[in-house]
Design an enzyme around this catalytic site. Structure first.
Site, PDB file in Angstrom:
ATOM      1  N   GLU A 147       0.668  -1.325   0.077  1.00 47.18           N
ATOM      2  CA  GLU A 147       0.161   0.054   0.095  1.00 47.18           C
ATOM      3  C   GLU A 147       0.768   1.365  -0.025  1.00 47.18           C
ATOM      4  OE1 GLU A 147      -4.007   0.070   0.156  1.00 47.18           O
ATOM      5  OE2 GLU A 147      -2.700  -1.023  -1.097  1.00 47.18           O
ATOM      6  N   THR A 200      -7.087   8.449  -5.243  1.00 50.14           N
ATOM      7  CA  THR A 200      -6.749   8.194  -4.042  1.00 50.14           C
ATOM      8  C   THR A 200      -5.868   9.381  -3.163  1.00 50.14           C
ATOM      9  OG1 THR A 200      -7.185   5.720  -3.982  1.00 50.14           O
ATOM     10  CG2 THR A 200      -5.860   6.682  -1.954  1.00 50.14           C
TER      11      THR A 200
END
Length: 326
Positions: A147, A200
């Site tokens: 991530e 994001t």
């Protein structure tokens, strides 16, 4: 990344020649639990096929379903980069060769944990190829690093449920502390992905760094109420607890027709409605599949009338997480 050094017994005679793994999409935040709650769904998800080869190192053979958006460079792609980290941790980076085929069955930038599903599938695949020397808990820090590579922030609210299955709570990061929460039998998710772009990184930059104490207290109460509701299978408590007063008001402005979609879902009988991850996917949390089907169908019909294409998925909570397909 701080990892405990321990000895793993790898029997090279038992290393598999190939494995194919599916890892599920996830709904991060679970509406009121920003960066600490998430759950896995049955679909969509990503697949990784991994092959043992003679030449040491990690390489990507192909990526399908990404429209050419993902890097083939093994150091830049989250799947291969995390596999390389794991092999280095095991001291196998110069002894084992693997090649990877990644198949994306879910949209990139959807708010459904696209990078997480790929990373988890890759790490679960290499671990299985090696004979499963690491537990899921031991794989988790490598997933979090994926991530960090993908979006610059090493959070676990997508990778934890993708890897562990079910509903997970990230109690803390120093050290990483992931807690499995109970899943009521009739809990369903109706997900709609409006095909608009909400990166994001951009969505995170909109979030306020300071909040009012009264809003924080409301959010803490909602998170605690939701967890209590999950333990008691109390759908009324779940419904009134899944309210987001901190993140949704800001992020909703990036998602066309958000409040109308919310009205439609709640009118159809949803327990709650909110943003999946950073969006633009939205999720109706329901008691029973029929309500989820009805809510998503009505939302899609509304979006079509607004000339917005969309995809929908209806799923119970995925309990198992990743699975070996062959």
């Amino acid at each position: 990344m701080e990892l405990e050094k321990k000895q793993y017994q790898i029997d090279f005679s038992k290393i598999r020649d190939r494995v194919r793994v599916f890892a599920p999409a996830t709904v991060a935040n679970m509406i009121c639990g920003f960066d600490i709650l998430g759950f896995a769904v049955d679909e969509p998800g990503d697949e990784v096929a991994m092959y043992r080869v003679a030449e040491p190192g990690v390489r990507i053979r192909s990526i399908a379903g990404d429209d050419g958006r993902l890097p083939l460079d093994a150091d830049k792609n989250t799947v291969s980069a995390c596999v390389k980290m794991l092999l280095a941790h095991l001291g196998l980076e110069n002894e084992l060769g693997v090649e990877i085929e990644l198949t994306k069955h879910m949209p990139i930038g959807s708010g459904l944990g696209s990078s997480s599903a790929s990373t988890v599938a890759g790490l679960f695949a290499i671990n299985n190829l090696l004979g499963d020397p690491l537990s899921k808990a031991e794989l988790m820090p490598f997933c979090v690093e994926g991530e960090r590579i993908a979006c610059g922030h090493g959070h676990a609210d997508n990778v934890a449920p993708a890897l562990m299955g079910g509903i997970t709570l990230i109690r803390g990061y120093s050290p990483l502390d992931v807690i499995d929460l109970p899943v009521p039998n009739e809990l369903y998710a109706g997900i709609v992905f409006p095909q608009v772009d909400v990166p994001t990184r951009d969505a995170r930059q909109l979030i306020k760094q300071k909040v009012l104490l009264k809003d924080a207290v409301t959010q803490w109460g909602n998170i605690a109420g939701l967890i209590a509701g999950l333990y008691e299978s109390d759908y009324k408590l779940i419904s009134r607890s899944m309210q987001d007063v901190l993140i949704e008001p800001t992020r909703a402005i990036l998602i066309p027709e958000f409040y109308e979609m919310k009205r439609i879902a709640l009118s159809a009988g949803a327990l709650s409605f909110g943003i999946s991850g950073s969006g633009p996917s939205v999720v109706a949390i329901t008691r029973g599949r029929d309500v989820a089907e009805r809510a998503t169908a009505e939302i899609q019909q509304h979006l079509t009338g607004c000339d917005i294409d969309s995809l929908k998925y209806v799923s119970a909570v995925n309990i198992g997480g990743p699975k070996v397909l062959g």
